[in-house]
Design a protein around this motif. Structure first.
Motif, PDB file in Angstrom:
ATOM      1  N   ILE A  71       0.859  -1.183   0.000  1.00 47.05           N
ATOM      2  CA  ILE A  71       0.000   0.000   0.000  1.00 47.05           C
ATOM      3  C   ILE A  71       0.894   1.231   0.000  1.00 47.05           C
ATOM      4  CG2 ILE A  71      -1.807   1.242   1.242  1.00 47.05           C
ATOM      5  CD1 ILE A  71      -2.588  -1.411   2.522  1.00 47.05           C
ATOM      6  N   PRO A  72       0.723   2.150  -0.940  1.00 47.35           N
ATOM      7  CA  PRO A  72       1.524   3.375  -0.969  1.00 47.35           C
ATOM      8  C   PRO A  72       1.375   4.157   0.334  1.00 47.35           C
ATOM      9  CG  PRO A  72       0.296   3.118  -3.015  1.00 47.35           C
ATOM     10  CD  PRO A  72      -0.224   2.078  -2.072  1.00 47.35           C
ATOM     11  N   LEU A  76      -1.995   4.971   2.808  1.00 51.76           N
ATOM     12  CA  LEU A  76      -2.069   4.529   4.203  1.00 51.76           C
ATOM     13  C   LEU A  76      -2.370   5.700   5.129  1.00 51.76           C
ATOM     14  CD1 LEU A  76      -1.782   1.999   5.951  1.00 51.76           C
ATOM     15  CD2 LEU A  76       0.649   2.516   6.185  1.00 51.76           C
ATOM     16  N   ARG A  77      -1.739   6.850   4.873  1.00 49.42           N
ATOM     17  CA  ARG A  77      -1.998   8.033   5.705  1.00 49.42           C
ATOM     18  C   ARG A  77      -3.446   8.497   5.575  1.00 49.42           C
ATOM     19  NH1 ARG A  77       1.404   6.101   7.574  1.00 49.42           N
ATOM     20  NH2 ARG A  77       3.607   6.654   7.792  1.00 49.42           N
ATOM     21  N   ILE A 109      -7.375  -2.701   7.997  1.00 49.52           N
ATOM     22  CA  ILE A 109      -7.216  -1.628   8.981  1.00 49.52           C
ATOM     23  C   ILE A 109      -5.758  -1.185   8.999  1.00 49.52           C
ATOM     24  CG2 ILE A 109      -7.443  -1.026  11.429  1.00 49.52           C
ATOM     25  CD1 ILE A 109      -9.592  -3.269  11.575  1.00 49.52           C
ATOM     26  N   PRO A 110      -5.465   0.111   9.031  1.00 46.96           N
ATOM     27  CA  PRO A 110      -4.069   0.567   9.097  1.00 46.96           C
ATOM     28  C   PRO A 110      -3.342  -0.059  10.279  1.00 46.96           C
ATOM     29  CG  PRO A 110      -5.529   2.414   8.686  1.00 46.96           C
ATOM     30  CD  PRO A 110      -6.411   1.240   8.990  1.00 46.96           C
TER      31      PRO A 110
END
Length: 476
Positions: A71-72, A76-77, A109-110
């Motif tokens: 995931i870039p 993610l942010r 989920i992050p």
């Protein structure tokens, strides 16, 4: 049907072998089955190995670029910001935008927020707030020697290649002991079952001991009720449900297992009781748990059905499975391509198995059980199908869902602001003829929704774990 003795644990030879097989086969063992043999061997081994991004230093569940989706960072942010908003308005999201929340759980989920989100999804956060001091009370008690002895013998078997649990007597094993012992005191009629240990260990990798305890309570009582009770009747019933659903998903696999009299409990016990935590690659375990804690046990059924369909769903694959033994060996060594994160998640989401399907088959299984074996001995609580059902059954207050600050830092901005406030207060009090009797606290308590400077070497209070393991702030 494999014979299950009415005791708390897996007593049939096949089931016991199945449940213990994964970690013991991964561990370097001495003559007594202890991983690594001695502490000196353990230290020599770990010093030569690097931990992966999830804390594994080896073994089949170590992170592999081939088994994970990248995931870039900017994506993610963005996801972290969205989840922070959801956590701050949890009741509104659950009531009005649950479908959107479910989609976000399916995306994953992050990692920085996974522990906190799991606690909210499971209802463990609400339980913790409603029973403040309960875990400390249980933790301070000695525990039943019968269960304490069994728990202590099982500690080293849980994820022996993970940095939290690799050291005998390390903080990971200590916290695992505390959580499992507390559960036996919380539910003395149920006691301890070996399959609870990996469940608790997975939770401890993402949250402090008290939170892991309440997460374990919710999984045992709401998601998988009766799984860890004496006799294992609930897992046997779910085995029959899985077999009935397989007939619709993969008739070929169903016929093969029926032909060779393969009772479901022979191959699905570890899968279901450990929620696949000891079967899948770690990135896949995390994605499955994200969906499982959101949507409920149907995710566990779907994973089992996908694996059975992929391994036994074609004539070519069945050519090598001419009997029960060959079939069991095949299901113990599932092809890695079927367990990879991207493939597995897509298959899970496409499989048309709903809560209604599971409940329909559950009623049929209970009816057959009573006809052939009489009444069920274990009267477990009704199963809750996911986070929304749990919240609806026990509606929490806004205070129960409130995020509590858990990190105390020396903030220059806060110190400056407090100093200015102090001067104003002092001037005002001097005018009123009063003295300032109490100093202004220097520490600033940060709410998760308030961005603030991250200072180096910030201590985590009440936890020996890393920042990502606690209910913490995410700095975007």
């Amino acid at each position: 049907m494999a014979k299950i003795e009415p005791a708390n644990g897996l007593k049939s030879a096949e089931s016991r072998k199945s449940l213990r097989g994964t970690t013991e086969s991964l561990a370097l063992t001495d003559g007594e089955g202890n991983p690594f043999g001695s502490d000196s061997e353990l230290n020599a081994y770990t010093s030569e190995r690097q931990t992966d991004k999830y804390g594994f230093i080896g073994g089949a569940q170590q992170y592999s670029e081939h088994s994970a989706e990248n995931i870039p960072p900017e994506v993610l942010r963005q996801r972290e910001a969205k989840w922070l908003d959801m956590l701050n308005n949890w009741d509104k999201w659950m009531a009005k935008r649950h479908k959107k929340m479910k989609l976000r759980c399916q995306k994953g989920i992050p990692p920085s927020l996974r522990g906190r989100v799991w606690l909210y999804l499971s209802g463990g956060k609400v339980k913790r707030e409603q029973h403040k001091g309960k875990f400390e009370e249980l933790d301070s008690q000695a525990g039943d020697p019968k269960w304490v002895d069994v728990i202590e013998r099982d500690l080293h078997r849980q994820f022996p290649f993970h940095e939290m649990f690799v050291a005998r007597g390390g903080h990971g094993q200590q916290d695992l002991y505390r959580v499992l012992k507390a559960y036996t005191l919380h539910r003395p009629e149920e006691g301890y079952c070996q399959a609870q240990a990996p469940i608790a260990a997975v939770l401890l990798m993402h949250m402090p001991a008290e939170d892991a305890f309440w997460g374990l309570v919710q999984i045992c009582e709401k998601y998988l009720p009766g799984y860890y009770s004496a006799g294992l009747e609930a897992i046997q019933l779910d085995g029959e449900i899985l077999f009935a659903l397989l007939k619709r998903v993969s008739p070929l696999a169903h016929r093969h297992l029926k032909k060779h009299k393969m009772d479901p409990i022979l191959y699905m016990t570890e899968w279901f009781m450990c929620a696949f935590s000891r079967t899948l690659p770690w990135v896949s375990v995390l994605r499955v748990w994200d969906m499982f804690l959101c949507e409920g046990v149907k995710i566990i059924f779907r994973v089992g059905l996908v694996l059975l369909k992929c391994m036994l769903g074609s004539q070519d694959k069945l050519k090598t499975c001419q009997g029960q033994y060959e079939t069991m060996e095949l299901l113990k060594t599932i092809d890695t391509r079927y367990m990879q994160e991207g493939f597995l998640v897509r298959e899970i989401l496409e499989l048309p198995v709903s809560e209604r399907d599971i409940e329909k088959e559950h009623l049929a299984s209970v009816r057959r059980w009573k006809e052939t074996r009489g009444e069920l001995h274990c009267k477990s609580l009704p199963r809750m199908h996911g986070a929304k059902a749990i919240m609806a059954a026990e509606p929490p207050s806004r205070q129960d869902l409130r995020q509590n600050p858990t990190i105390i830092v020396e903030s220059p901005l806060a110190t400056k602001s407090n100093g200015e406030d102090k001067e104003r207060k002092k001037t005002k009090e001097e005018k009123n003829g009063k003295k300032n009797s109490s100093p202004t606290p220097v520490a600033a308590y940060l709410e998760p929704s308030e961005p603030s400077p991250l200072l180096k070497d910030t201590a985590l209070l009440g936890s020996n774990q890393s920042l990502s393991s606690t209910e913490h702030d995410t700095y975007l």
